[in-house]
Design a protein around this motif. Sequence first.
Motif, PDB file in Angstrom:
ATOM      1  N   ARG A  24       0.831  -1.207   0.000  1.00 23.57           N
ATOM      2  CA  ARG A  24       0.000   0.000   0.000  1.00 23.57           C
ATOM      3  C   ARG A  24       0.866   1.258   0.000  1.00 23.57           C
ATOM      4  NH1 ARG A  24      -4.592  -1.897   4.399  1.00 23.57           N
ATOM      5  NH2 ARG A  24      -5.468  -3.548   3.078  1.00 23.57           N
ATOM      6  N   LEU A  25       1.962   1.223   0.750  1.00 22.53           N
ATOM      7  CA  LEU A  25       2.895   2.350   0.794  1.00 22.53           C
ATOM      8  C   LEU A  25       3.450   2.637  -0.599  1.00 22.53           C
ATOM      9  CD1 LEU A  25       4.715   4.315   2.567  1.00 22.53           C
ATOM     10  CD2 LEU A  25       6.394   2.457   2.520  1.00 22.53           C
ATOM     11  N   VAL A  26       3.886   1.597  -1.285  1.00 20.25           N
ATOM     12  CA  VAL A  26       4.468   1.743  -2.622  1.00 20.25           C
ATOM     13  C   VAL A  26       3.456   2.351  -3.590  1.00 20.25           C
ATOM     14  CG1 VAL A  26       5.311   0.447  -4.621  1.00 20.25           C
ATOM     15  CG2 VAL A  26       6.163  -0.085  -2.334  1.00 20.25           C
ATOM     16  N   ARG A  27       2.229   1.832  -3.589  1.00 22.21           N
ATOM     17  CA  ARG A  27       1.209   2.310  -4.521  1.00 22.21           C
ATOM     18  C   ARG A  27       0.779   3.744  -4.226  1.00 22.21           C
ATOM     19  NH1 ARG A  27      -2.624  -1.783  -3.293  1.00 22.21           N
ATOM     20  NH2 ARG A  27      -1.203  -3.498  -3.089  1.00 22.21           N
ATOM     21  N   ALA A  28       0.616   4.066  -2.957  1.00 21.76           N
ATOM     22  CA  ALA A  28       0.071   5.374  -2.591  1.00 21.76           C
ATOM     23  C   ALA A  28       1.098   6.504  -2.662  1.00 21.76           C
ATOM     24  CB  ALA A  28      -0.520   5.312  -1.182  1.00 21.76           C
ATOM     25  N   TYR A  29       2.373   6.191  -2.389  1.00 28.29           N
ATOM     26  CA  TYR A  29       3.370   7.263  -2.253  1.00 28.29           C
ATOM     27  C   TYR A  29       4.514   7.166  -3.254  1.00 28.29           C
ATOM     28  CZ  TYR A  29       0.647   8.202   1.825  1.00 28.29           C
ATOM     29  OH  TYR A  29      -0.407   8.489   2.650  1.00 28.29           O
ATOM     30  N   ASP A  30       4.442   6.229  -4.186  1.00 30.26           N
ATOM     31  CA  ASP A  30       5.444   6.079  -5.246  1.00 30.26           C
ATOM     32  C   ASP A  30       6.867   6.035  -4.685  1.00 30.26           C
ATOM     33  OD1 ASP A  30       6.283   5.752  -7.875  1.00 30.26           O
ATOM     34  OD2 ASP A  30       6.503   7.904  -8.190  1.00 30.26           O
ATOM     35  N   VAL A  31       7.072   5.170  -3.703  1.00 28.96           N
ATOM     36  CA  VAL A  31       8.390   4.969  -3.106  1.00 28.96           C
ATOM     37  C   VAL A  31       8.831   3.528  -3.348  1.00 28.96           C
ATOM     38  CG1 VAL A  31       8.066   6.753  -1.341  1.00 28.96           C
ATOM     39  CG2 VAL A  31       7.424   4.390  -0.837  1.00 28.96           C
ATOM     40  N   SER A  32      10.131   3.303  -3.184  1.00 27.15           N
ATOM     41  CA  SER A  32      10.688   1.960  -3.383  1.00 27.15           C
ATOM     42  C   SER A  32      11.400   1.509  -2.115  1.00 27.15           C
ATOM     43  CB  SER A  32      11.690   1.968  -4.542  1.00 27.15           C
ATOM     44  OG  SER A  32      11.067   2.324  -5.729  1.00 27.15           O
ATOM     45  N   PRO A  33      10.847   0.548  -1.399  1.00 31.05           N
ATOM     46  CA  PRO A  33      11.542   0.025  -0.230  1.00 31.05           C
ATOM     47  C   PRO A  33      12.538  -1.061  -0.631  1.00 31.05           C
ATOM     48  CG  PRO A  33       9.331  -0.882  -0.326  1.00 31.05           C
ATOM     49  CD  PRO A  33       9.487   0.045  -1.500  1.00 31.05           C
ATOM     50  N   ASN A  34      13.715  -0.995  -0.074  1.00 31.38           N
ATOM     51  CA  ASN A  34      14.739  -2.025  -0.272  1.00 31.38           C
ATOM     52  C   ASN A  34      14.914  -2.715   1.084  1.00 31.38           C
ATOM     53  OD1 ASN A  34      16.878  -3.612  -1.022  1.00 31.38           O
ATOM     54  ND2 ASN A  34      18.372  -1.962  -0.996  1.00 31.38           N
ATOM     55  N   ILE A  35      14.335  -3.891   1.220  1.00 34.92           N
ATOM     56  CA  ILE A  35      14.365  -4.601   2.494  1.00 34.92           C
ATOM     57  C   ILE A  35      15.743  -5.223   2.690  1.00 34.92           C
ATOM     58  CG2 ILE A  35      13.381  -6.501   3.835  1.00 34.92           C
ATOM     59  CD1 ILE A  35      10.748  -5.965   2.278  1.00 34.92           C
ATOM     60  N   ARG A  36      16.371  -4.889   3.808  1.00 32.27           N
ATOM     61  CA  ARG A  36      17.706  -5.388   4.106  1.00 32.27           C
ATOM     62  C   ARG A  36      17.678  -6.541   5.101  1.00 32.27           C
ATOM     63  NH1 ARG A  36      21.715  -1.864   2.458  1.00 32.27           N
ATOM     64  NH2 ARG A  36      22.966  -3.689   2.898  1.00 32.27           N
ATOM     65  N   ILE A  47      11.051  -4.760  10.085  1.00 33.35           N
ATOM     66  CA  ILE A  47      11.768  -4.694   8.812  1.00 33.35           C
ATOM     67  C   ILE A  47      12.790  -3.570   8.895  1.00 33.35           C
ATOM     68  CG2 ILE A  47      11.590  -4.185   6.339  1.00 33.35           C
ATOM     69  CD1 ILE A  47       8.695  -5.196   6.468  1.00 33.35           C
ATOM     70  N   LEU A  48      14.028  -3.859   8.523  1.00 32.74           N
ATOM     71  CA  LEU A  48      15.032  -2.822   8.322  1.00 32.74           C
ATOM     72  C   LEU A  48      15.090  -2.588   6.828  1.00 32.74           C
ATOM     73  CD1 LEU A  48      17.989  -3.947  10.613  1.00 32.74           C
ATOM     74  CD2 LEU A  48      16.236  -2.246  11.093  1.00 32.74           C
ATOM     75  N   CYS A  49      14.866  -1.355   6.414  1.00 33.43           N
ATOM     76  CA  CYS A  49      14.861  -1.101   4.979  1.00 33.43           C
ATOM     77  C   CYS A  49      15.282   0.319   4.651  1.00 33.43           C
ATOM     78  CB  CYS A  49      13.497  -1.402   4.371  1.00 33.43           C
ATOM     79  SG  CYS A  49      12.166  -0.337   4.893  1.00 33.43           S
ATOM     80  N   GLU A  50      15.573   0.498   3.379  1.00 35.12           N
ATOM     81  CA  GLU A  50      15.837   1.818   2.823  1.00 35.12           C
ATOM     82  C   GLU A  50      14.621   2.161   1.980  1.00 35.12           C
ATOM     83  OE1 GLU A  50      19.240   0.623   0.636  1.00 35.12           O
ATOM     84  OE2 GLU A  50      20.624   1.112   2.255  1.00 35.12           O
ATOM     85  N   ILE A  51      14.071   3.338   2.189  1.00 39.64           N
ATOM     86  CA  ILE A  51      12.924   3.775   1.402  1.00 39.64           C
ATOM     87  C   ILE A  51      13.389   4.925   0.525  1.00 39.64           C
ATOM     88  CG2 ILE A  51      10.606   4.746   1.460  1.00 39.64           C
ATOM     89  CD1 ILE A  51      10.192   3.288   4.103  1.00 39.64           C
ATOM     90  N   GLU A  52      13.239   4.743  -0.794  1.00 46.55           N
ATOM     91  CA  GLU A  52      13.724   5.724  -1.752  1.00 46.55           C
ATOM     92  C   GLU A  52      12.562   6.316  -2.530  1.00 46.55           C
ATOM     93  OE1 GLU A  52      16.717   6.003  -5.604  1.00 46.55           O
ATOM     94  OE2 GLU A  52      16.563   4.131  -4.479  1.00 46.55           O
ATOM     95  N   GLY A  53      12.657   7.614  -2.808  1.00 43.29           N
ATOM     96  CA  GLY A  53      11.637   8.282  -3.605  1.00 43.29           C
ATOM     97  C   GLY A  53      11.811   9.780  -3.503  1.00 43.29           C
ATOM     98  N   GLU A  54      10.875  10.501  -4.078  1.00 51.23           N
ATOM     99  CA  GLU A  54      10.893  11.954  -3.954  1.00 51.23           C
ATOM    100  C   GLU A  54      10.701  12.305  -2.479  1.00 51.23           C
ATOM    101  OE1 GLU A  54      11.640  14.066  -6.358  1.00 51.23           O
ATOM    102  OE2 GLU A  54      11.845  12.385  -7.742  1.00 51.23           O
ATOM    103  N   VAL A  58       8.363  10.339   0.347  1.00 52.59           N
ATOM    104  CA  VAL A  58       8.958   9.594   1.460  1.00 52.59           C
ATOM    105  C   VAL A  58       8.424  10.136   2.783  1.00 52.59           C
ATOM    106  CG1 VAL A  58      11.100   9.088   2.683  1.00 52.59           C
ATOM    107  CG2 VAL A  58      11.016   8.912   0.185  1.00 52.59           C
ATOM    108  N   ASP A  59       8.413  11.455   2.937  1.00 53.57           N
ATOM    109  CA  ASP A  59       7.913  12.054   4.179  1.00 53.57           C
ATOM    110  C   ASP A  59       6.447  11.711   4.414  1.00 53.57           C
ATOM    111  OD1 ASP A  59      10.376  13.186   4.719  1.00 53.57           O
ATOM    112  OD2 ASP A  59       9.831  15.169   3.955  1.00 53.57           O
ATOM    113  N   ALA A  60       5.639  11.844   3.374  1.00 53.16           N
ATOM    114  CA  ALA A  60       4.212  11.530   3.501  1.00 53.16           C
ATOM    115  C   ALA A  60       4.002  10.047   3.786  1.00 53.16           C
ATOM    116  CB  ALA A  60       3.469  11.948   2.230  1.00 53.16           C
ATOM    117  N   GLY A  61       4.805   9.200   3.140  1.00 52.16           N
ATOM    118  CA  GLY A  61       4.693   7.761   3.369  1.00 52.16           C
ATOM    119  C   GLY A  61       5.046   7.367   4.787  1.00 52.16           C
ATOM    120  N   LEU A  62       6.096   7.961   5.335  1.00 52.67           N
ATOM    121  CA  LEU A  62       6.470   7.668   6.718  1.00 52.67           C
ATOM    122  C   LEU A  62       5.398   8.157   7.686  1.00 52.67           C
ATOM    123  CD1 LEU A  62      10.305   8.431   6.684  1.00 52.67           C
ATOM    124  CD2 LEU A  62       9.165   6.212   6.515  1.00 52.67           C
ATOM    125  N   ALA A  63       4.835   9.314   7.408  1.00 49.46           N
ATOM    126  CA  ALA A  63       3.743   9.821   8.253  1.00 49.46           C
ATOM    127  C   ALA A  63       2.535   8.888   8.181  1.00 49.46           C
ATOM    128  CB  ALA A  63       3.362  11.232   7.821  1.00 49.46           C
TER     129      ALA A  63
END
Length: 79
Positions: A24-36, A47-54, A58-63
Amino acid sequence: MSAVTVRVRLTFPESLVRIPVLARLVRAYDVSPNIRRAAVEDDRGWILCEIEGEAAGVDAGLAWLRAEGVQVDLLGDVL
């Protein structure tokens, strides 16, 4: 707009373990999580991950994750 990468630890309560929160995060906020790293059990998960995007996405997705009940901890460079 510039792309950013944020390293986070996402901790999920039992009520969210079976919900496709990252999808849902990916679809709604156009971000790419890289699960480590990750560990998921019946009653909790993290999950430990890197979230990449505009930056705004990213800020809206984390909120949004926080509002959904996911504990979001920002990390340094260590994964």
